[in-house]
Design a protein around this motif. Sequence first.
Motif, PDB file in Angstrom:
ATOM      1  N   PHE A  84      53.477  85.626  -1.767  1.00 50.95           N
ATOM      2  CA  PHE A  84      52.556  86.895  -1.746  1.00 50.95           C
ATOM      3  C   PHE A  84      51.882  86.795  -0.420  1.00 50.95           C
ATOM      4  O   PHE A  84      51.893  87.608   0.492  1.00 50.95           O
ATOM      5  N   ARG A  85      51.046  85.654  -0.147  1.00 51.41           N
ATOM      6  CA  ARG A  85      50.307  85.603   1.104  1.00 51.41           C
ATOM      7  C   ARG A  85      50.944  85.645   2.243  1.00 51.41           C
ATOM      8  O   ARG A  85      50.848  86.155   3.338  1.00 51.41           O
ATOM      9  N   GLU A  86      52.320  84.896   2.296  1.00 50.75           N
ATOM     10  CA  GLU A  86      52.994  84.824   3.367  1.00 50.75           C
ATOM     11  C   GLU A  86      53.686  86.287   3.424  1.00 50.75           C
ATOM     12  O   GLU A  86      53.805  86.539   4.662  1.00 50.75           O
ATOM     13  N   MET A  87      54.179  86.863   2.632  1.00 53.52           N
ATOM     14  CA  MET A  87      54.746  88.200   2.863  1.00 53.52           C
ATOM     15  C   MET A  87      53.776  89.128   3.478  1.00 53.52           C
ATOM     16  O   MET A  87      54.276  89.915   4.356  1.00 53.52           O
ATOM     17  N   ARG A  88      52.391  89.065   2.830  1.00 54.28           N
ATOM     18  CA  ARG A  88      51.334  90.050   3.380  1.00 54.28           C
ATOM     19  C   ARG A  88      51.234  89.860   4.764  1.00 54.28           C
ATOM     20  O   ARG A  88      50.951  90.585   5.597  1.00 54.28           O
ATOM     21  N   GLU A  89      51.150  88.576   5.089  1.00 50.12           N
ATOM     22  CA  GLU A  89      50.703  88.340   6.639  1.00 50.12           C
ATOM     23  C   GLU A  89      52.019  88.730   7.607  1.00 50.12           C
ATOM     24  O   GLU A  89      51.836  89.376   8.677  1.00 50.12           O
ATOM     25  N   ARG A  90      53.323  88.586   7.030  1.00 50.52           N
ATOM     26  CA  ARG A  90      54.425  89.345   7.784  1.00 50.52           C
ATOM     27  C   ARG A  90      54.501  90.613   7.758  1.00 50.52           C
ATOM     28  O   ARG A  90      54.780  91.162   9.126  1.00 50.52           O
ATOM     29  N   LEU A  91      53.892  91.160   6.687  1.00 51.34           N
ATOM     30  CA  LEU A  91      53.937  92.688   6.768  1.00 51.34           C
ATOM     31  C   LEU A  91      52.916  93.168   7.749  1.00 51.34           C
ATOM     32  O   LEU A  91      53.206  94.083   8.491  1.00 51.34           O
ATOM     33  N   ASP A  92      51.786  92.638   7.716  1.00 50.64           N
ATOM     34  CA  ASP A  92      50.719  93.003   8.690  1.00 50.64           C
ATOM     35  C   ASP A  92      51.019  92.721  10.050  1.00 50.64           C
ATOM     36  O   ASP A  92      51.118  93.526  10.920  1.00 50.64           O
ATOM     37  N   ILE A  93      51.936  91.675  10.337  1.00 51.82           N
ATOM     38  CA  ILE A  93      52.365  91.374  11.740  1.00 51.82           C
ATOM     39  C   ILE A  93      53.340  92.448  12.208  1.00 51.82           C
ATOM     40  O   ILE A  93      53.381  92.811  13.394  1.00 51.82           O
ATOM     41  N   ALA A  94      54.273  92.935  11.259  1.00 53.96           N
ATOM     42  CA  ALA A  94      55.247  93.866  11.485  1.00 53.96           C
ATOM     43  C   ALA A  94      54.530  95.204  11.813  1.00 53.96           C
ATOM     44  O   ALA A  94      55.112  95.959  12.765  1.00 53.96           O
ATOM     45  N   ARG A  95      53.529  95.652  10.958  1.00 50.50           N
ATOM     46  CA  ARG A  95      52.819  96.897  11.008  1.00 50.50           C
ATOM     47  C   ARG A  95      52.219  96.815  12.562  1.00 50.50           C
ATOM     48  O   ARG A  95      52.298  97.912  13.369  1.00 50.50           O
ATOM     49  N   GLU A  96      51.508  95.736  12.824  1.00 50.57           N
ATOM     50  CA  GLU A  96      50.755  95.755  14.229  1.00 50.57           C
ATOM     51  C   GLU A  96      51.775  95.899  15.223  1.00 50.57           C
ATOM     52  O   GLU A  96      51.570  96.418  16.371  1.00 50.57           O
TER      53      GLU A  96
END
Length: 427
Positions: free
Chosen positions: A267-279
């Motif tokens: 979950f932490r990894e997916m959240r980090e990747r989602l934040d990267i994608a948004r940014e």
Amino acid sequence: MASYHLSVKTIKRSAGRSATAAAAYRVGERIECQREGRVHDYTRKQGIEETFIVTPEYAPDWASDRSRLWNEVEARETRRNSVTAREWELALPSEISAEDRSQITRDFAQELVSRYGVAVDVAIHAPHREGDQRNHHAHVLTSTRKLEAEGFTTKTRVLDSAKTGGVEIEQMRGLWAELQNRALERAGEAERVDHRSLEAQREAALDRGDELSAEELDRDPELKLGPAANSMERRAKAMAERQGREYVPVTERGAVVHAARQARAAFREMRERLDIARETYGIEREAGQGRVSAGLAALRAATAKDRDRTPEDFRERLARVVDRSRDQDDAPKPEGRNYARERLKEIMEKDAGRDGQAAVHKLDGHSEYDLGEDTGREARKPSVNERLKDVLNTPREKLEIEDERDKEKEQEVEKDRDIDRDSGLSH
């Protein structure tokens, strides 16, 4: 990732334990217990990084002698079921230096002395050589009586009472979290610890609108392995590492803990990747890139950490973590509904308003017209999924030509808007 742990245990004679044995084991020394007539020798114990004693300023000189200190503790208690000492077990952040770990432990020990007037004996331990190498921790042994100039006096009833003990320990838990977070901040680390319960943390996340954090915190507390199961799992991990294979838990408790840790890590990894994608998407759009180009850049950035995984792997892992399984949810769910996507839609719509709603609507393969008549667009346009397929199946040379055409069209639209805004051309 920094994790919080503080537990408080008592050393009871009724359980066959003594303060002298507990102190000797934790600091790795030899202490002769005068009350029992036994010698507790743990000088061969390894992994002890630092030990020290903290006492009130008015304490007698003998309090700095560990053997004398804990023999005096034992001598002061006369009952067969006496509680002779209290142990505070602390997890230390691996993200900070050994000096910082020592300092925050010393600060915590000093607070115990100032608050309760007790003697404090500290042992800082390194991670076990066969265990998690981030597991730095400290054992803080305290007397249960105040240490004054004449020796040990009254009991620390404020910690023993059912009415006040819990409140006091909770305050010390908060202090320990604060000390760690200050050290993490000084070290330039973004991670923080939280001493509150999972439910309290989840409510706080919802209050500030952090849906993903609330979803991550919506879980049961991690099951405690216990000494026997922990030892078995350590040996299994070491064996798997030597044989070059994946670790498989050997106990039921170990399997539960391992699965929970894997889910949180995913979950932490997916959240980090989602934040990267948004940014990345936002940066590319501000730089003048079209939606498709910005979307591809965001997808590449999100999957850059692991080139072996495809975007489909990324979405599937995120869905497994965010989604609620049907077995765990009593509410009926429509066949084929993707609850992970629904949750992400809600978050994106909150963040971006109408534009975010349009974006996620397109990801489902709908046109902007399907959102409602107020969009002012009658004809259906290709969805983002369809456009991505076209892009992926188009040769690079042709793609570059089409991008140039898109830019020219956008420039023509901008020129038309400028003409409309020119008051000198209006009649």
